[in-house]
Design a protein around this motif. Structure first.
Motif, PDB file in Angstrom:
ATOM      1  N   VAL A   1      43.303  47.409  48.369  1.00 35.13           N
ATOM      2  CA  VAL A   1      43.568  48.932  48.588  1.00 35.13           C
ATOM      3  C   VAL A   1      43.543  49.369  47.259  1.00 35.13           C
ATOM      4  CG1 VAL A   1      44.931  50.866  49.494  1.00 35.13           C
ATOM      5  CG2 VAL A   1      44.804  48.608  50.763  1.00 35.13           C
ATOM      6  N   THR A   2      42.536  50.264  46.947  1.00 32.86           N
ATOM      7  CA  THR A   2      42.401  50.944  45.770  1.00 32.86           C
ATOM      8  C   THR A   2      43.037  52.386  45.741  1.00 32.86           C
ATOM      9  OG1 THR A   2      40.200  51.683  46.086  1.00 32.86           O
ATOM     10  CG2 THR A   2      40.480  49.434  45.122  1.00 32.86           C
ATOM     11  N   LEU A   3      42.902  53.005  46.840  1.00 30.04           N
ATOM     12  CA  LEU A   3      43.779  54.420  46.864  1.00 30.04           C
ATOM     13  C   LEU A   3      44.157  54.560  48.329  1.00 30.04           C
ATOM     14  CD1 LEU A   3      44.107  57.096  45.289  1.00 30.04           C
ATOM     15  CD2 LEU A   3      41.928  57.840  46.663  1.00 30.04           C
TER      16      LEU A   3
ATOM     17  N   ARG B   1      45.001  61.288  53.693  1.00 30.38           N
ATOM     18  CA  ARG B   1      43.869  61.317  54.509  1.00 30.38           C
ATOM     19  C   ARG B   1      43.045  60.346  54.096  1.00 30.38           C
ATOM     20  NH1 ARG B   1      42.054  66.303  56.855  1.00 30.38           N
ATOM     21  NH2 ARG B   1      43.733  68.077  56.997  1.00 30.38           N
ATOM     22  N   LEU B   2      42.986  59.743  52.816  1.00 28.36           N
ATOM     23  CA  LEU B   2      41.977  58.901  52.306  1.00 28.36           C
ATOM     24  C   LEU B   2      42.509  57.454  52.302  1.00 28.36           C
ATOM     25  CD1 LEU B   2      40.406  61.001  49.461  1.00 28.36           C
ATOM     26  CD2 LEU B   2      39.098  60.150  51.838  1.00 28.36           C
ATOM     27  N   LEU B   3      41.570  56.554  52.659  1.00 30.97           N
ATOM     28  CA  LEU B   3      41.843  55.053  52.355  1.00 30.97           C
ATOM     29  C   LEU B   3      40.232  54.743  51.525  1.00 30.97           C
ATOM     30  CD1 LEU B   3      43.228  52.135  52.541  1.00 30.97           C
ATOM     31  CD2 LEU B   3      41.971  51.973  54.756  1.00 30.97           C
ATOM     32  N   SER B   4      40.852  53.890  50.496  1.00 31.18           N
ATOM     33  CA  SER B   4      39.643  53.348  49.947  1.00 31.18           C
ATOM     34  C   SER B   4      40.251  51.595  49.466  1.00 31.18           C
ATOM     35  CB  SER B   4      39.284  53.911  48.441  1.00 31.18           C
ATOM     36  OG  SER B   4      38.222  53.607  47.976  1.00 31.18           O
ATOM     37  N   LEU B   5      39.122  51.029  49.687  1.00 27.19           N
ATOM     38  CA  LEU B   5      39.176  49.531  49.385  1.00 27.19           C
ATOM     39  C   LEU B   5      37.917  48.972  48.646  1.00 27.19           C
ATOM     40  CD1 LEU B   5      39.539  50.045  52.660  1.00 27.19           C
ATOM     41  CD2 LEU B   5      41.108  48.123  52.322  1.00 27.19           C
ATOM     42  N   ARG B   6      38.172  47.986  48.044  1.00 28.46           N
ATOM     43  CA  ARG B   6      37.121  46.966  47.343  1.00 28.46           C
ATOM     44  C   ARG B   6      37.383  45.536  48.065  1.00 28.46           C
ATOM     45  NH1 ARG B   6      35.326  45.999  41.221  1.00 28.46           N
ATOM     46  NH2 ARG B   6      34.644  43.958  41.339  1.00 28.46           N
TER      47      ARG B   6
ATOM     48  N   SER C   1      27.806  35.876  45.166  1.00 24.80           N
ATOM     49  CA  SER C   1      28.904  36.851  45.588  1.00 24.80           C
ATOM     50  C   SER C   1      28.390  38.279  45.716  1.00 24.80           C
ATOM     51  CB  SER C   1      29.799  36.788  44.099  1.00 24.80           C
ATOM     52  OG  SER C   1      29.340  37.240  42.846  1.00 24.80           O
ATOM     53  N   SER C   2      29.371  39.093  46.055  1.00 28.28           N
ATOM     54  CA  SER C   2      28.913  40.584  46.192  1.00 28.28           C
ATOM     55  C   SER C   2      30.105  41.210  46.250  1.00 28.28           C
ATOM     56  CB  SER C   2      28.565  40.691  47.814  1.00 28.28           C
ATOM     57  OG  SER C   2      29.145  40.336  48.696  1.00 28.28           O
ATOM     58  N   THR C   3      29.801  42.656  46.132  1.00 25.45           N
ATOM     59  CA  THR C   3      31.164  43.416  45.939  1.00 25.45           C
ATOM     60  C   THR C   3      30.725  44.859  46.839  1.00 25.45           C
ATOM     61  OG1 THR C   3      31.922  43.066  43.876  1.00 25.45           O
ATOM     62  CG2 THR C   3      32.563  45.153  44.562  1.00 25.45           C
ATOM     63  N   THR C   4      31.752  45.077  47.844  1.00 23.20           N
ATOM     64  CA  THR C   4      31.549  46.338  48.473  1.00 23.20           C
ATOM     65  C   THR C   4      32.707  47.258  48.492  1.00 23.20           C
ATOM     66  OG1 THR C   4      30.359  44.970  50.140  1.00 23.20           O
ATOM     67  CG2 THR C   4      31.179  46.946  50.955  1.00 23.20           C
ATOM     68  N   GLY C   5      32.480  48.704  48.462  1.00 30.91           N
ATOM     69  CA  GLY C   5      33.476  49.525  48.259  1.00 30.91           C
ATOM     70  C   GLY C   5      33.467  50.431  49.550  1.00 30.91           C
ATOM     71  N   LEU C   6      34.697  50.738  49.991  1.00 31.14           N
ATOM     72  CA  LEU C   6      34.791  51.424  51.392  1.00 31.14           C
ATOM     73  C   LEU C   6      35.387  52.777  50.756  1.00 31.14           C
ATOM     74  CD1 LEU C   6      34.835  48.275  52.228  1.00 31.14           C
ATOM     75  CD2 LEU C   6      35.155  49.286  54.291  1.00 31.14           C
ATOM     76  N   ILE C   7      35.224  53.885  51.491  1.00 34.50           N
ATOM     77  CA  ILE C   7      35.919  54.994  51.500  1.00 34.50           C
ATOM     78  C   ILE C   7      35.883  55.583  53.171  1.00 34.50           C
ATOM     79  CG2 ILE C   7      36.205  57.460  50.590  1.00 34.50           C
ATOM     80  CD1 ILE C   7      34.172  56.734  48.368  1.00 34.50           C
TER      81      ILE C   7
ATOM     82  N   LEU D   1      37.262  54.603  45.554  1.00 32.45           N
ATOM     83  CA  LEU D   1      38.210  55.518  44.675  1.00 32.45           C
ATOM     84  C   LEU D   1      39.616  54.874  44.428  1.00 32.45           C
ATOM     85  CD1 LEU D   1      38.107  58.359  47.358  1.00 32.45           C
ATOM     86  CD2 LEU D   1      36.479  57.981  45.515  1.00 32.45           C
ATOM     87  N   THR D   2      39.954  55.099  43.073  1.00 36.50           N
ATOM     88  CA  THR D   2      41.207  54.705  42.639  1.00 36.50           C
ATOM     89  C   THR D   2      42.100  55.821  42.456  1.00 36.50           C
ATOM     90  OG1 THR D   2      40.522  54.629  40.161  1.00 36.50           O
ATOM     91  CG2 THR D   2      40.054  52.794  41.681  1.00 36.50           C
ATOM     92  N   PRO D   3      43.422  55.959  42.052  1.00 40.67           N
ATOM     93  CA  PRO D   3      44.062  57.270  41.620  1.00 40.67           C
ATOM     94  C   PRO D   3      43.455  57.930  40.523  1.00 40.67           C
ATOM     95  CG  PRO D   3      45.456  55.474  42.333  1.00 40.67           C
ATOM     96  CD  PRO D   3      44.320  54.847  42.231  1.00 40.67           C
ATOM     97  N   ALA D   4      42.826  57.225  39.430  1.00 39.75           N
ATOM     98  CA  ALA D   4      42.541  57.922  38.356  1.00 39.75           C
ATOM     99  C   ALA D   4      40.906  58.503  38.410  1.00 39.75           C
ATOM    100  CB  ALA D   4      42.596  56.835  36.998  1.00 39.75           C
ATOM    101  N   GLY D   5      40.067  57.935  39.455  1.00 38.91           N
ATOM    102  CA  GLY D   5      38.718  58.132  39.211  1.00 38.91           C
ATOM    103  C   GLY D   5      37.681  57.245  40.346  1.00 38.91           C
ATOM    104  N   LEU D   6      36.560  57.466  40.350  1.00 42.69           N
ATOM    105  CA  LEU D   6      35.501  56.757  41.110  1.00 42.69           C
ATOM    106  C   LEU D   6      34.887  55.715  40.219  1.00 42.69           C
ATOM    107  CD1 LEU D   6      33.577  57.023  43.420  1.00 42.69           C
ATOM    108  CD2 LEU D   6      32.123  58.306  41.966  1.00 42.69           C
TER     109      LEU D   6
END
Length: 362
Positions: free
Chosen positions: A230-232, A236-241, A255-261, A315-320
């Motif tokens: 969980v990155t944020l 209202r928001l949940l973001s994960l990597r 390998s692969s990386t996926t971001g979710l908002i 998303l993270t607390p500091a930025g995108l």
């Protein structure tokens, strides 16, 4: 960007039944009576579940109860008798070998026959009854992904349709057969719980598929690994990597990386342009190349300038955060993650969005 996983099997090359080795006799093809379906019963003293499909050779497979991997079958026939040739690879780079012969006759809606190792006399009795997978009781909360899996891949559905467990600290949910886990979110809404379940379900299905393609002597390897954080997390928001690594019997690991908002209440995916309307793929690439962390004189510079404008975003607390997700495996090391501070994006933010205060305050 938020995206579902591709089918691992498509990345692995030829199917287990690619060789036309006829160790079990018969001629290629299926008897006319064979229809797509699932059967469950016994092979000797073991419980097995078998899937048949006249149209999709990779769907002709079976598994032993409690085992993660499937065994692939190539169909043959002798008159009205169905012959299923069990084929495996013992090691990386090895040729496919025939490990068993299933010889089956139709008996009403059931299948009855024998299994034996080719070239041997000893046989095991096989008794299989037709299953209506659509009527199997759900042992997990009903979700779109679970329903879709039951329809598209009933054998994998039957393996994964079992109660999942939480880790001792209560922060993650674990799927027991694949061994993969996914974060839990305190106070998650029912809708969000289903979305998170479907994410783990998708990965667990891919992990079991990967296991099936591994050579027999590598079945104990971690062919498919999953790391999710969980990155944020705001009101209202949940973001994960999600970071996935897989080596499923093909020429090279990948390998692969996926971001979710996600919307924390509904679980719905939030398109990036809902938050920042001007952040087109081309704009993201421009921002990425201008940020610290992408060295202009490095050997990756030409690669990054020529890459497709496709990124895993979260998303993270500091930025995108942006991670290129279109680079081939051989140059994947160039896909470093960079962060765009929210302040740099403030002028282009959608102030009318209900998520704006979550990132910029009221």
């Amino acid at each position: 960007m938020y995206r579902w996983l591709g089918v691992v099997g498509c990345l692995l090359g030829a199917t287990a039944g690619a060789q036309n080795v006829q160790a079990c006799g018969g001629t290629p093809g299926l008897p006319a009576w064979v229809q797509a379906g699932v059967y469950s019963g016994t092979l000797g003293s073991s419980t097995v579940t078998l899937g048949l499909s006249p149209r999709n050779i990779d769907a002709n497979r079976y598994f032993y109860a409690g085992r993660a991997a499937d065994l692939f079958l190539t169909p043959f026939r002798s008159g009205n008798t169905l012959i299923l040739q069990e084929e495996v690879r013992l090691d990386y780079g090895a040729e496919t070998t025939v490990s068993g012969c299933l010889t089956l006759e139709r008996d009403g809606t059931a299948l009855r026959g024998t299994w034996k190792v080719p070239g041997t006399a000893r046989t095991l009795k096989v008794t299989l009854e037709a299953m209506n997978v659509a009527k199997v009781a759900l042992k997990l909360p009903a979700s779109p992904g679970l329903t879709r899996l039951r329809r598209s891949d009933p054998l994998t559905f039957l393996k994964l349709n079992r109660p999942w467990t939480n880790t001792a600290d209560g922060r993650r949910t674990r799927e027991p057969l694949s061994g993969l886990s996914y974060p839990r979110v305190p106070g998650a809404s029912p809708a969000l719980e289903l979305v998170l379940q479907d994410r783990l379900l998708e990965h667990a299905a891919a992990g079991l598929n990967c296991k099936s393609w591994l050579p027999q002597r590598a079945q104990g390897d971690d062919g498919y690994t999953l790391n999710v954080g969980v990155t944020l997390l705001t009101s209202r928001l949940l973001s994960l990597r999600e970071d996935v690594g897989y080596s499923c019997g093909g020429a090279h690991p990948d390998s692969s990386t996926t971001g979710l908002i996600l919307d924390r209440a509904t679980g719905r995916h939030i398109p990036l342009q809902t938050l920042w309307p001007s952040l087109t793929p081309a704009r993201l690439k421009t921002l990425y190349l201008a940020l610290p962390g992408t060295e202009p004189d490095s050997e990756c510079d030409d690669i990054l300038h020529g890459m497709e404008p496709s990124f895993a975003v979260y998303l993270t607390p500091a930025g995108l955060n942006l991670t290129p997700d279109s680079l081939p495996h051989v140059i994947a090391a160039c896909a470093e993650t960079v962060m765009v501070p929210y302040g740099q994006l403030r002028t282009g933010a959608n102030r009318a969005s209900p998520y704006y205060p979550e990132l910029y305050g009221r």
